[in-house]
Scaffold this motif. Structure first.
Motif, PDB file in Angstrom:
ATOM      1  N   VAL A  28     133.110  99.409 -42.239  1.00 41.78           N
ATOM      2  CA  VAL A  28     132.705  98.585 -41.094  1.00 41.78           C
ATOM      3  C   VAL A  28     133.832  97.668 -40.614  1.00 41.78           C
ATOM      4  CG1 VAL A  28     130.258  98.625 -41.766  1.00 41.78           C
ATOM      5  CG2 VAL A  28     131.707  96.732 -42.544  1.00 41.78           C
ATOM      6  N   ASP A  29     133.699  97.234 -39.362  1.00 40.72           N
ATOM      7  CA  ASP A  29     134.708  96.350 -38.766  1.00 40.72           C
ATOM      8  C   ASP A  29     134.335  94.889 -38.918  1.00 40.72           C
ATOM      9  OD1 ASP A  29     136.125  98.625 -37.562  1.00 40.72           O
ATOM     10  OD2 ASP A  29     134.284  98.814 -36.385  1.00 40.72           O
ATOM     11  N   ALA A  30     133.041  94.634 -39.047  1.00 37.49           N
ATOM     12  CA  ALA A  30     132.576  93.244 -39.126  1.00 37.49           C
ATOM     13  C   ALA A  30     131.263  93.178 -39.879  1.00 37.49           C
ATOM     14  CB  ALA A  30     132.396  92.682 -37.711  1.00 37.49           C
ATOM     15  N   VAL A  31     130.896  91.959 -40.247  1.00 39.93           N
ATOM     16  CA  VAL A  31     129.643  91.739 -40.971  1.00 39.93           C
ATOM     17  C   VAL A  31     128.778  90.766 -40.164  1.00 39.93           C
ATOM     18  CG1 VAL A  31     128.645  90.736 -43.075  1.00 39.93           C
ATOM     19  CG2 VAL A  31     130.689  92.170 -43.236  1.00 39.93           C
ATOM     20  N   ALA A  32     127.502  91.114 -40.021  1.00 39.13           N
ATOM     21  CA  ALA A  32     126.546  90.189 -39.412  1.00 39.13           C
ATOM     22  C   ALA A  32     125.685  89.652 -40.540  1.00 39.13           C
ATOM     23  CB  ALA A  32     125.679  90.909 -38.387  1.00 39.13           C
ATOM     24  N   GLU A  33     125.853  88.358 -40.809  1.00 41.77           N
ATOM     25  CA  GLU A  33     125.087  87.758 -41.909  1.00 41.77           C
ATOM     26  C   GLU A  33     123.887  87.020 -41.320  1.00 41.77           C
ATOM     27  OE1 GLU A  33     127.090  84.701 -44.115  1.00 41.77           O
ATOM     28  OE2 GLU A  33     125.480  84.572 -45.587  1.00 41.77           O
ATOM     29  N   ILE A  34     122.704  87.460 -41.733  1.00 39.50           N
ATOM     30  CA  ILE A  34     121.494  86.811 -41.215  1.00 39.50           C
ATOM     31  C   ILE A  34     121.019  85.761 -42.195  1.00 39.50           C
ATOM     32  CG2 ILE A  34     119.168  87.180 -40.315  1.00 39.50           C
ATOM     33  CD1 ILE A  34     119.838  89.929 -39.605  1.00 39.50           C
ATOM     34  N   VAL A  35     120.758  84.573 -41.677  1.00 43.89           N
ATOM     35  CA  VAL A  35     120.188  83.515 -42.512  1.00 43.89           C
ATOM     36  C   VAL A  35     118.952  82.977 -41.813  1.00 43.89           C
ATOM     37  CG1 VAL A  35     122.462  82.899 -43.461  1.00 43.89           C
ATOM     38  CG2 VAL A  35     121.553  81.585 -41.549  1.00 43.89           C
ATOM     39  N   ASP A  36     118.139  82.254 -42.549  1.00 39.69           N
ATOM     40  CA  ASP A  36     116.941  81.628 -41.988  1.00 39.69           C
ATOM     41  C   ASP A  36     117.344  80.246 -41.477  1.00 39.69           C
ATOM     42  OD1 ASP A  36     114.550  80.128 -41.675  1.00 39.69           O
ATOM     43  OD2 ASP A  36     113.498  81.364 -43.145  1.00 39.69           O
ATOM     44  N   ALA A  37     117.223  80.041 -40.177  1.00 39.99           N
ATOM     45  CA  ALA A  37     117.687  78.785 -39.563  1.00 39.99           C
ATOM     46  C   ALA A  37     116.984  77.547 -40.124  1.00 39.99           C
ATOM     47  CB  ALA A  37     117.500  78.847 -38.049  1.00 39.99           C
ATOM     48  N   ARG A  38     115.823  77.746 -40.757  1.00 37.03           N
ATOM     49  CA  ARG A  38     115.107  76.591 -41.323  1.00 37.03           C
ATOM     50  C   ARG A  38     115.711  76.151 -42.655  1.00 37.03           C
ATOM     51  NH1 ARG A  38     109.430  79.279 -41.750  1.00 37.03           N
ATOM     52  NH2 ARG A  38     110.866  80.899 -42.475  1.00 37.03           N
ATOM     53  N   VAL A  39     116.320  77.114 -43.350  1.00 41.04           N
ATOM     54  CA  VAL A  39     116.935  76.834 -44.656  1.00 41.04           C
ATOM     55  C   VAL A  39     118.284  77.578 -44.738  1.00 41.04           C
ATOM     56  CG1 VAL A  39     114.856  76.283 -46.012  1.00 41.04           C
ATOM     57  CG2 VAL A  39     115.450  78.661 -45.663  1.00 41.04           C
ATOM     58  N   PRO A  40     119.235  77.201 -43.855  1.00 40.04           N
ATOM     59  CA  PRO A  40     120.464  78.005 -43.747  1.00 40.04           C
ATOM     60  C   PRO A  40     121.339  78.001 -44.997  1.00 40.04           C
ATOM     61  CG  PRO A  40     120.503  76.132 -42.231  1.00 40.04           C
ATOM     62  CD  PRO A  40     119.170  76.113 -42.881  1.00 40.04           C
ATOM     63  N   VAL A  41     121.135  77.067 -45.904  1.00 38.96           N
ATOM     64  CA  VAL A  41     121.940  77.057 -47.131  1.00 38.96           C
ATOM     65  C   VAL A  41     121.276  77.948 -48.188  1.00 38.96           C
ATOM     66  CG1 VAL A  41     122.905  75.626 -48.979  1.00 38.96           C
ATOM     67  CG2 VAL A  41     122.782  74.722 -46.646  1.00 38.96           C
ATOM     68  N   SER A  42     119.992  77.709 -48.428  1.00 37.69           N
ATOM     69  CA  SER A  42     119.288  78.446 -49.476  1.00 37.69           C
ATOM     70  C   SER A  42     119.128  79.928 -49.161  1.00 37.69           C
ATOM     71  CB  SER A  42     117.906  77.839 -49.695  1.00 37.69           C
ATOM     72  OG  SER A  42     118.052  76.532 -50.188  1.00 37.69           O
ATOM     73  N   SER A  43     119.147  80.287 -47.879  1.00 38.48           N
ATOM     74  CA  SER A  43     118.915  81.692 -47.537  1.00 38.48           C
ATOM     75  C   SER A  43     120.204  82.507 -47.498  1.00 38.48           C
ATOM     76  CB  SER A  43     118.170  81.793 -46.207  1.00 38.48           C
ATOM     77  OG  SER A  43     118.897  81.161 -45.180  1.00 38.48           O
ATOM     78  N   ARG A  44     121.261  81.977 -48.119  1.00 41.34           N
ATOM     79  CA  ARG A  44     122.517  82.755 -48.176  1.00 41.34           C
ATOM     80  C   ARG A  44     122.724  83.281 -49.583  1.00 41.34           C
ATOM     81  NH1 ARG A  44     127.378  79.876 -45.159  1.00 41.34           N
ATOM     82  NH2 ARG A  44     128.026  82.051 -45.024  1.00 41.34           N
ATOM     83  N   ASN A  45     123.381  84.408 -49.645  1.00 46.27           N
ATOM     84  CA  ASN A  45     123.749  84.944 -50.957  1.00 46.27           C
ATOM     85  C   ASN A  45     124.963  84.170 -51.463  1.00 46.27           C
ATOM     86  OD1 ASN A  45     125.906  86.957 -52.243  1.00 46.27           O
ATOM     87  ND2 ASN A  45     123.883  87.483 -52.983  1.00 46.27           N
ATOM     88  N   PRO A  46     124.927  83.744 -52.729  1.00 49.50           N
ATOM     89  CA  PRO A  46     126.005  82.868 -53.223  1.00 49.50           C
ATOM     90  C   PRO A  46     127.394  83.512 -53.313  1.00 49.50           C
ATOM     91  CG  PRO A  46     124.465  83.451 -54.992  1.00 49.50           C
ATOM     92  CD  PRO A  46     123.850  83.911 -53.707  1.00 49.50           C
TER      93      PRO A  46
END
Ligand code: GDP
Length: 289
Positions: A28-46
């Motif tokens: 792939v050329d790029a990554v689209a990372e989806i997070v939950d806007a209500r909890v943008p820190v907790s909804s990310r993979n570490p």
């Protein structure tokens, strides 16, 4: 989101997903990372940040329809400062999604220019969609691919194979290979994901969870609590979360025989109503101004 199921995270699964992502990144050329806007820190993979190092990326603050618009704007500015492009979207209604392809193109503009110099005009752009379970990956792919293939399930952890989706003649999406895990060893992360329904209620005590949510809301959006549950006249700051839960049960007339308050019913109501954005548009993890 009530049917969310818990996921068994084994080190073996995590290693496998990590390898799958590392392998697929080359495609792939790029990554689209989806997070939950209500909890943008907790909804990310570490470990994602490290995993995709060097890959152009766009962060999609999804479920923006349920998040505090002012906070979402702050998050976008925060990422911009860090050199990362983020956009606010609502994959359920499609709001904001028309920005997605143009944003990816702008993030890749140098690369596209270099392809064109080499005579590769109109080369297909390939983007991998990543995100922890329940952030809206299927909804996003479904929307862009006009519902032709991706299956949306209202539960996290549904494993899918590597699948490509043709969006336009020169734009393709790849669904996350494997299941990306959240930073589940962090208590706050677990709690915030339980508030949003991304992890199953059955694994937690609903009354305790609702009491914690109430305490969080009291800090960030006290008026939302007071007006939704008609708590005027109470000094919420002097009360424990559980006491506020009892007051909510009383205010809603949720009683069991003997006049006792049905705090379990009240807890379920608070959690459901928060998840359904009935308390208003709320962001639990905020950028400090
Ligand atoms: P995935 O596990 O990442 O593929 O997540 P899904 O696409 O299955 O979405 C999980 C749940 O969130 C579903 O109930 C969706 O309808 C809901 N959902 C996804 N995107 C949005 C959004 O932007 N706004 C709202 N309100 N709900 C959304």
């Amino acid at each position: 989101m009530s049917e969310s199921q818990s996921i068994q995270w084994f080190p073996g699964h995590m290693t496998k997903t990590k390898r799958q992502i590392e392998k697929t990144l080359k495609l792939v050329d790029a990554v689209a990372e989806i997070v939950d806007a209500r909890v943008p820190v907790s909804s990310r993979n570490p470990i994602l940040h490290k995993l995709i190092q060097g890959k152009p990326r766009v962060i999609l603050l999804n479920k923006a329809d349920m998040a505090d618009p002012q906070q979402t704007a702050r998050w976008i500015a925060y990422y911009k400062e860090k050199g990362i492009t983020a956009i606010a979207v609502d994959c359920r209604s499609g709001k904001g999604m028309n920005q997605f392809i143009p944003t990816v193109r702008s993030v890749l503009k140098d690369k596209i220019a270099s392809w064109e110099r080499k005579g590769m005009v109109g080369r297909t752009i390939r983007v991998m969609v990543v995100g922890i379970p329940n952030v809206g990956k299927s909804s996003m792919i479904n929307r862009l691919s006009k519902g032709s293939k991706a299956v949306v399930e209202d539960r996290p952890g549904v494993t899918r194979n590597n699948r490509w989706f043709t969006i336009t003649k020169d734009f393709e999406l790849l669904d996350t290979p494997g299941v990306l895990w959240p930073k589940f060893e962090d208590k706050t992360v677990g709690e915030h994901l339980a508030f949003t329904g991304a992890v199953k209620d059955a694994v937690v005590d609903v009354e305790q969870l609702a009491a914690r949510l109430i305490e969080t809301l009291r800090e960030l959006y006290p008026n939302a609590l007071t007006s939704r549950y008609k708590l005027d006249g109470l000094d919420l700051s002097a009360m424990q979360g559980y006491e506020i839960l009892e007051a909510i049960g009383r205010s809603r007339g949720m009683l069991i025989s003997g006049g006792e308050i049905n705090t379990e019913r009240a807890a379920i109501a608070v959690l459901d109503e928060f998840r359904g954005a009935k308390l208003g548009r709320i962001t639990l993890e905020q950028v400090r101004a």
